[in-house]
Design an enzyme around this catalytic site. Structure first.
Site, PDB file in Angstrom:
ATOM      1  NE  ARG A  14      -5.120   0.517   0.215  1.00 14.94           N
ATOM      2  CZ  ARG A  14      -5.121  -0.784  -0.024  1.00 14.94           C
ATOM      3  NH1 ARG A  14      -5.670  -1.610   0.849  1.00 14.94           N
ATOM      4  NH2 ARG A  14      -4.579  -1.266  -1.126  1.00 14.94           N
ATOM      5  CG  HIS A  15      -6.240   4.479  -2.840  1.00 16.87           C
ATOM      6  ND1 HIS A  15      -6.758   3.380  -3.496  1.00 16.87           N
ATOM      7  CD2 HIS A  15      -4.941   4.208  -2.607  1.00 16.87           C
ATOM      8  CE1 HIS A  15      -5.799   2.478  -3.654  1.00 16.87           C
ATOM      9  NE2 HIS A  15      -4.687   2.948  -3.117  1.00 16.87           N
ATOM     10  NE  ARG A  68      -3.195   3.859  -5.953  1.00 13.41           N
ATOM     11  CZ  ARG A  68      -2.087   3.949  -6.657  1.00 13.41           C
ATOM     12  NH1 ARG A  68      -2.119   4.397  -7.907  1.00 13.41           N
ATOM     13  NH2 ARG A  68      -0.920   3.589  -6.138  1.00 13.41           N
ATOM     14  CD  GLU A  95       1.361   2.427  -1.729  1.00 14.93           C
ATOM     15  OE1 GLU A  95       2.066   2.880  -0.807  1.00 14.93           O
ATOM     16  OE2 GLU A  95       0.416   1.642  -1.537  1.00 14.93           O
ATOM     17  CG  HIS A 158      -1.206   5.640  -1.834  1.00 18.21           C
ATOM     18  ND1 HIS A 158      -1.918   5.407  -2.983  1.00 18.21           N
ATOM     19  CD2 HIS A 158      -0.779   6.937  -1.916  1.00 18.21           C
ATOM     20  CE1 HIS A 158      -1.918   6.500  -3.738  1.00 18.21           C
ATOM     21  NE2 HIS A 158      -1.240   7.437  -3.114  1.00 18.21           N
TER      22      HIS A 158
END
Length: 198
Positions: A14-15, A68, A95, A158
């Site tokens: 995940r970012h 991101r 996302e 995400h």
């Protein structure tokens, strides 16, 4: 939902944190950059990846095109001594969209749209926010991406995408997948129908 059995290991990251993450705001389709902690988390994820996969340079790398996620991937690759921009992106890894709820906190939404918020609490997997999409819709969006992975792959994406992956591979039932905590800076390793945090 028919689960996917991945033939190769999937390394999902995940970012890193953004200011909106820290404030508890729904980001969804908004292109929010990492904050300082998020950049550190991306570098930490790189070190976890180095320990997990000594042959990291030969892996396939693919990510969400959102800022991101791209920042996280660039920092991760640079930390590993790999070329920052030398990876693929796929729009289907963006996302989950929250529509008109984006930018608000859950507290704001429970206050302003109490009935809708209660409906979502009853069935997070299938609930569609106003102008947004459900986890079920997201899962169908990313299913073809997972099915087409050419081999062991690092995916930077995400929290919503990670929850959908957990349900798609059968590691967690869909209703529970929508509530799983997805950590930033850690690595979710999916092997077959099993998922483990490192």
């Amino acid at each position: 939902m028919v689960p996917i059995t991945l033939p190769h290991r999937l390394i999902l990251i995940r970012h890193g944190e953004t200011d909106w993450n820290r404030e508890g705001r729904l980001q969804g389709g908004q292109d929010i950059p990492l904050n300082d902690l998020g950049r550190r988390q991306a570098a930490e994820a790189a070190e976890r990846l180095r320990a997990l996969a000594p042959g990291f340079a030969a892996l396939d790398y693919i990510g969400s095109p959102m800022k991101r996620a791209r920042e996280t991937m660039d920092i991760l690759r640079a930390t590993l001594g790999l070329e920052a921009g030398a990876y693929r992106t796929d729009d289907r890894l963006k996302e989950l969209t929250f529509g008109s709820w984006e930018g608000y906190t859950w507290r704001d939404i429970r206050k302003a749209e109490r009935e809708q918020a209660q409906l979502r609490e009853r069935d997070k997997w299938s609930f569609v926010p106003p102008g947004g999409e459900s986890y079920a819709m997201l899962a169908e969006r990313i299913r073809p991406v997972l099915e087409a992975l050419p081999g062991e792959t690092v995916v930077v994406s995400h929290g919503g995408v990670a929850r959908a992956v957990l349900a798609l591979v059968g590691a967690v039932p869909p209703a529970k997948a929508s509530m799983v905590e997805i950590w930033q800076g850690k690595i979710l390793v999916v092997t077959g129908n099993r998922a483990d945090w490192l």
